[in-house]
Design a protein around this motif. Structure first.
Motif, PDB file in Angstrom:
ATOM      1  N   SER A  20       5.896  -5.303 -14.949  1.00 35.33           N
ATOM      2  CA  SER A  20       5.838  -4.266 -13.921  1.00 35.33           C
ATOM      3  C   SER A  20       7.229  -3.674 -13.720  1.00 35.33           C
ATOM      4  O   SER A  20       8.239  -4.266 -14.114  1.00 35.33           O
ATOM      5  N   HIS A  21       7.298  -2.536 -13.114  1.00 35.19           N
ATOM      6  CA  HIS A  21       8.590  -1.993 -12.725  1.00 35.19           C
ATOM      7  C   HIS A  21       8.438  -1.095 -11.513  1.00 35.19           C
ATOM      8  O   HIS A  21       7.340  -0.658 -11.166  1.00 35.19           O
ATOM      9  N   VAL A  22       9.557  -0.875 -10.855  1.00 39.72           N
ATOM     10  CA  VAL A  22       9.597  -0.066  -9.638  1.00 39.72           C
ATOM     11  C   VAL A  22      10.486   1.136  -9.887  1.00 39.72           C
ATOM     12  O   VAL A  22      11.613   1.000 -10.381  1.00 39.72           O
ATOM     13  N   LYS A  39       9.577   4.873  -3.254  1.00 37.96           N
ATOM     14  CA  LYS A  39       9.533   3.847  -4.286  1.00 37.96           C
ATOM     15  C   LYS A  39       8.088   3.673  -4.743  1.00 37.96           C
ATOM     16  O   LYS A  39       7.166   3.695  -3.920  1.00 37.96           O
ATOM     17  N   TYR A  41       5.608   1.199  -7.248  1.00 33.22           N
ATOM     18  CA  TYR A  41       5.362   0.034  -8.084  1.00 33.22           C
ATOM     19  C   TYR A  41       4.320   0.390  -9.129  1.00 33.22           C
ATOM     20  O   TYR A  41       3.214   0.847  -8.803  1.00 33.22           O
ATOM     21  N   PRO A  43       2.131  -1.365 -12.174  1.00 35.03           N
ATOM     22  CA  PRO A  43       1.736  -2.726 -12.550  1.00 35.03           C
ATOM     23  C   PRO A  43       2.099  -3.048 -13.989  1.00 35.03           C
ATOM     24  O   PRO A  43       2.389  -2.151 -14.790  1.00 35.03           O
ATOM     25  N   LEU A  69       9.060  -2.544  -0.941  1.00 35.58           N
ATOM     26  CA  LEU A  69       9.533  -2.879  -2.283  1.00 35.58           C
ATOM     27  C   LEU A  69      11.018  -3.203  -2.212  1.00 35.58           C
ATOM     28  O   LEU A  69      11.856  -2.547  -2.800  1.00 35.58           O
ATOM     29  N   THR A  74       6.871  -7.425  -2.531  1.00 27.43           N
ATOM     30  CA  THR A  74       5.595  -6.849  -2.952  1.00 27.43           C
ATOM     31  C   THR A  74       5.455  -6.856  -4.467  1.00 27.43           C
ATOM     32  O   THR A  74       4.367  -7.143  -4.995  1.00 27.43           O
ATOM     33  N   ARG A  75       6.513  -6.557  -5.188  1.00 26.86           N
ATOM     34  CA  ARG A  75       6.407  -6.537  -6.653  1.00 26.86           C
ATOM     35  C   ARG A  75       6.025  -7.913  -7.187  1.00 26.86           C
ATOM     36  O   ARG A  75       5.095  -8.038  -7.999  1.00 26.86           O
ATOM     37  N   GLU A  76       6.722  -8.937  -6.740  1.00 28.36           N
ATOM     38  CA  GLU A  76       6.462 -10.278  -7.242  1.00 28.36           C
ATOM     39  C   GLU A  76       5.062 -10.753  -6.870  1.00 28.36           C
ATOM     40  O   GLU A  76       4.355 -11.369  -7.684  1.00 28.36           O
ATOM     41  N   ASP A  79       2.474  -8.880  -9.003  1.00 25.49           N
ATOM     42  CA  ASP A  79       2.435  -9.420 -10.368  1.00 25.49           C
ATOM     43  C   ASP A  79       1.610 -10.702 -10.420  1.00 25.49           C
ATOM     44  O   ASP A  79       0.792 -10.900 -11.331  1.00 25.49           O
ATOM     45  N   SER A  94       5.567   3.530  -1.694  1.00 25.01           N
ATOM     46  CA  SER A  94       6.277   3.177  -0.462  1.00 25.01           C
ATOM     47  C   SER A  94       7.225   4.316  -0.089  1.00 25.01           C
ATOM     48  O   SER A  94       8.364   4.363  -0.561  1.00 25.01           O
TER      49      SER A  94
END
Length: 273
Positions: A20-22, A39, A41, A43, A69, A74-76, A79, A94
């Motif tokens: 994933s990346h933001v 921002k 996210y 997946p 984020l 939230t990212r972790e 995932d 976001s």
């Protein structure tokens, strides 16, 4: 050596070819006449040949685009939930919307921003995200949620724009019912007269829409000073026949409580069908 590394990754449970990346974006807003930070996210294994649901998450008072984020993991958490197949992949958006409560307003007060923030979020930002990413563009794949001020904003926008959103989640929502109201200066700014209150107050808005077309999730900490007004709102939703999940758990109106609820909050939006 490559085969050894690949096998090692598989044994560790790494299920994705691409992580994933933001992304940090700057969105030009004509109605606010400035650039707004957002921002997003994306997946793991994001593929622009697929269509992804989108969740818009709104920050609390004093926050910005980095709350969901950045301040929250939230990212972790996303995932992990995707890898465990507890949620289907979706985008998280976001946006910064200042201390505006996400309403259109002309006059500010100390600590509150004025401007056409509702129009920015529901018209410009939604359109921008749908044009930039591979998204589900119907309400069935577009959801909104938020915390504290963002909880109010998610309810107000979601109930006002049922053509855009089908799921609404509010956490520790800033609400007012006339019973020991907190933050009365902000309440009076939001609701300067009965007509404006009728258009902005979630207690009023739930009487105007088809609640059967919406799914709600409300949660609040047991030590939160806004607990009783959130409970009151939940009672009103239930009496009106709304489809609602409600959770109360140990915690206050703070980051520790919001972090503890994050996995369940995100799961609400992405439960596999």
């Amino acid at each position: 050596m490559m085969r050894v590394l690949l096998l090692s990754g598989m044994l560790m449970g790494l299920a994705f070819a691409d992580p994933s990346h933001v992304e940090l974006l700057s969105v030009k807003s004509a109605v606010l006449d400035r650039n707004m930070a957002v921002k997003v996210y994306l997946p793991p294994d994001y593929d622009d040949q697929q269509k992804y649901p989108v969740v818009y998450l709104l920050h609390p008072y004093g926050g910005d685009e980095k709350f969901w984020l950045g301040a929250l993991d939230t990212r972790e958490v996303m995932d992990r939930l995707i890898e465990q197949k507890k949620v289907r992949p979706f985008l998280v958006v976001s946006p910064n919307y200042d201390n505006s409560f996400a309403v259109n307003s002309r006059e500010a007060i100390v600590g509150v921003n004025a401007g056409r923030y509702s129009d920015y979020l529901t018209q410009e930002l939604v359109s921008f995200i749908d044009s930039k990413y591979s998204t589900v563009t119907s309400r069935d794949g577009r959801f909104i949620g938020g915390t504290s001020m963002g909880g109010y904003a998610a309810l107000q926008l979601g109930l006002t724009h049922t053509e855009l959103f089908s799921k609404i989640a509010a956490q520790s929502a800033a609400l007012w019912d006339g019973k020991d109201d907190l933050y009365q200066d902000q309440r009076d700014w939001l609701y300067p007269n009965p007509e404006t209150r009728s258009d902005r107050d979630p207690f009023k808005l739930i009487t105007k829409v088809n609640l059967k077309a919406l799914h709600f999730r409300i949660d609040v900490g047991k030590s939160d000073l806004l607990r009783e007004v959130n409970e009151h709102f939940v009672r009103e939703l239930r009496e009106a026949g709304a489809n609602i999940e409600f959770s109360e758990d140990k915690g206050d109106h703070d980051l520790a409580y919001w972090s503890s609820q994050l996995a369940d909050f995100l799961t609400f939006f992405g439960k596999p069908e």
